[in-house]
Motif scaffolding. Structure first.
Motif, PDB file in Angstrom:
ATOM      1  N   GLU A 155     -13.219  -4.058 -14.204  1.00  0.00           N
ATOM      2  CA  GLU A 155     -13.028  -4.493 -12.778  1.00  0.00           C
ATOM      3  C   GLU A 155     -14.552  -4.097 -12.064  1.00  0.00           C
ATOM      4  O   GLU A 155     -15.344  -3.638 -12.702  1.00  0.00           O
ATOM      5  N   GLY A 156     -14.356  -4.355 -10.830  1.00  0.00           N
ATOM      6  CA  GLY A 156     -15.570  -4.165 -10.011  1.00  0.00           C
ATOM      7  C   GLY A 156     -15.358  -2.971  -9.462  1.00  0.00           C
ATOM      8  O   GLY A 156     -14.472  -2.109  -9.838  1.00  0.00           O
TER       9      GLY A 156
ATOM     10  N   ASN B 146     -12.968  -3.450  -6.403  1.00  0.00           N
ATOM     11  CA  ASN B 146     -12.306  -4.675  -6.366  1.00  0.00           C
ATOM     12  C   ASN B 146     -11.930  -5.101  -7.918  1.00  0.00           C
ATOM     13  O   ASN B 146     -12.482  -4.412  -8.745  1.00  0.00           O
ATOM     14  N   ASN B 147     -10.991  -6.129  -7.994  1.00  0.00           N
ATOM     15  CA  ASN B 147     -10.567  -6.579  -9.310  1.00  0.00           C
ATOM     16  C   ASN B 147     -11.260  -7.878  -9.689  1.00  0.00           C
ATOM     17  O   ASN B 147     -11.987  -8.623  -8.502  1.00  0.00           O
TER      18      ASN B 147
ATOM     19  N   THR C 220      -3.918  -6.569  -3.397  1.00  0.00           N
ATOM     20  CA  THR C 220      -4.513  -7.817  -3.244  1.00  0.00           C
ATOM     21  C   THR C 220      -4.237  -8.873  -4.467  1.00  0.00           C
ATOM     22  O   THR C 220      -3.860  -9.656  -4.536  1.00  0.00           O
ATOM     23  N   ARG C 221      -4.455  -8.356  -5.480  1.00  0.00           N
ATOM     24  CA  ARG C 221      -4.336  -9.047  -6.922  1.00  0.00           C
ATOM     25  C   ARG C 221      -2.887  -9.341  -7.223  1.00  0.00           C
ATOM     26  O   ARG C 221      -2.754 -10.586  -7.545  1.00  0.00           O
TER      27      ARG C 221
ATOM     28  N   HIS D 104       0.978  -1.201   0.003  1.00  0.00           N
ATOM     29  CA  HIS D 104       0.116  -0.223  -0.072  1.00  0.00           C
ATOM     30  C   HIS D 104       0.815   1.308  -0.087  1.00  0.00           C
ATOM     31  O   HIS D 104       0.610   2.256  -0.744  1.00  0.00           O
TER      32      HIS D 104
ATOM     33  N   ARG E  23       2.231   1.763  -3.641  1.00  0.00           N
ATOM     34  CA  ARG E  23       1.175   2.275  -4.483  1.00  0.00           C
ATOM     35  C   ARG E  23       0.905   3.598  -4.224  1.00  0.00           C
ATOM     36  O   ARG E  23       0.487   4.591  -5.250  1.00  0.00           O
TER      37      ARG E  23
HETATM   38  N1  PLP Z   1     -10.188  -1.850  -8.008  1.00  0.00           N
HETATM   39  C1  PLP Z   1     -10.863  -0.451  -7.445  1.00  0.00           C
HETATM   40  C2  PLP Z   1     -11.461   0.298  -8.459  1.00  0.00           C
HETATM   41  C3  PLP Z   1     -10.896  -0.331  -6.288  1.00  0.00           C
HETATM   42  O1  PLP Z   1     -11.221   0.589  -5.839  1.00  0.00           O
HETATM   43  C4  PLP Z   1      -9.943  -1.355  -5.425  1.00  0.00           C
HETATM   44  C5  PLP Z   1      -9.967  -1.148  -3.947  1.00  0.00           C
HETATM   45  O2  PLP Z   1     -10.353  -0.184  -3.130  1.00  0.00           O
HETATM   46  C6  PLP Z   1      -9.389  -2.446  -6.072  1.00  0.00           C
HETATM   47  C7  PLP Z   1      -9.640  -2.633  -7.245  1.00  0.00           C
HETATM   48  C8  PLP Z   1      -8.679  -3.467  -5.171  1.00  0.00           C
HETATM   49  O3  PLP Z   1      -7.346  -3.144  -4.741  1.00  0.00           O
HETATM   50  P1  PLP Z   1      -6.833  -3.517  -3.502  1.00  0.00           P
HETATM   51  O4  PLP Z   1      -6.573  -5.157  -3.603  1.00  0.00           O
HETATM   52  O5  PLP Z   1      -5.427  -3.015  -3.243  1.00  0.00           O
HETATM   53  O6  PLP Z   1      -7.699  -3.169  -2.283  1.00  0.00           O
END
Ligand code: PLP
Length: 282
Positions: A178-179, A182-183, A206-207, A47, A50
């Motif tokens: 993606e969601g 989330n992915n 997480t991906r 984190h 990123r």
């Molecule tokens: N894609 C989007 C648009 C997100 O908002 C998020 C997390 O909030 C993710 C993917 C997943 O990212 P991470 O695994 O870093 O939480």
């Protein structure tokens, strides 16, 4: 609850940010969400890395160092006695007279707060799975930067709720990006399929971990676009994010995925992910 604002730990009702803050006026800010299991941080280094990338892409100054940031996270976990939950972090470009051009002398605003949440690891949804709908992806073109412009994803969640589903997958040029937060992944046999990285999606922390673990567990990984039609024909489907970890998807636009129950591949990945990340937590 104690929160952190620009160097101070304060009761939440005493914490303030300027109405001229560019995060408020322009969504000129970035964020990170890190989960806490057993009072420890999951993938903090990912984190922090990123965050730095998001800041660099927007030419925004980093108000802190990775070391100090880790200390702030730990102090908030301690002060709020968080065993399981999350830490939200936001950096904005700071307060300045309203102007589209970036100000030259603004001091970035750094805010962190915690949310206690039991049942992250023992999430009942992991047993039943999520229902998702598809919506058009109408977000801007730099989704790889984790900005606080979250209105379209909010609208997507509302559309999902209205349809009796839990979340939405977004579709652009005929393929799933993606969601909303989330992915997105599908599983065919022993192969995990998820969209390749680019400006179109966020590179989930997480991906990255889950794809590595899938390969270590002798699963095959294909990073390529997939359509909703292909998703509906998949054996299993799932999403990943910092707070849901690996979460099965059992229904897409009303069609049952596989048996309509969470499948073995996703259950196994979830278990591996939570186990390994607990061990590596800081
Ligand atoms: N894609 C989007 C648009 C997100 O908002 C998020 C997390 O909030 C993710 C993917 C997943 O990212 P991470 O695994 O870093 O939480």
């Amino acid at each position: 609850r104690t929160v952190y604002v620009n160097g101070s730990y304060l009761p939440e009702h005493e914490a303030t940010v300027s109405i001229f803050d560019r995060g408020f006026l322009f969504a000129d800010g970035v964020y990170e969400v890190t989960s806490v299991l057993g009072g420890k941080l999951i993938d903090f280094a990912g984190h922090a890395a990123r965050l730095q990338r998001s800041l660099d892409e927007l030419e925004m100054a980093n108000p802190t160092t990775e070391e100090d940031l880790l200390e702030i996270h730990r102090e908030l976990v301690r002060l709020n006695e968080i065993d399981e939950g999350l830490i939200y972090l936001q950096v904005t470009r700071g307060a300045a007279d309203r102007d589209f051009a970036y100000p030259e002398d603004a001091t970035p605003t750094l805010v962190l707060f915690t949310q206690a949440k039991s049942g992250l690891a023992d999430n009942p949804m992991a047993k039943t799975g999520m229902k998702i709908i598809s919506i058009e992806d109408q977000r801007w073109g730099r989704r790889d930067i984790k900005t606080v412009q979250l209105l379209y994803p909010s609208m997507g969640k509302m559309a999902a709720k209205a349809a009796g589903a839990h979340d939405a997958w977004m579709v652009e040029d005929g393929v799933v990006t993606e969601g909303t937060s989330n992915n997105a992944y599908i599983v065919k046999g022993n192969t995990i399929i998820t969209r390749h990285l680019g400006h179109e999606i966020l590179s989930g922390i997480t991906r990255t971990a889950v794809l590595r673990m899938a390969q270590e567990a002798q699963m095959k990984v294909e990073e390529r676009p997939f359509t909703m039609e292909e998703a509906k024909q998949a054996d299993e489907a799932f999403v990943t994010s910092a707070t849901t970890f690996v979460m099965p998807v059992v229904e897409i636009d009303g069609a049952a995925i596989g048996t309509g129950q969470p499948g073995d591949v996703v259950a196994r990945l979830r278990e591996i992910y939570i186990d390994e990340m607990r061990k590596a937590a800081v």
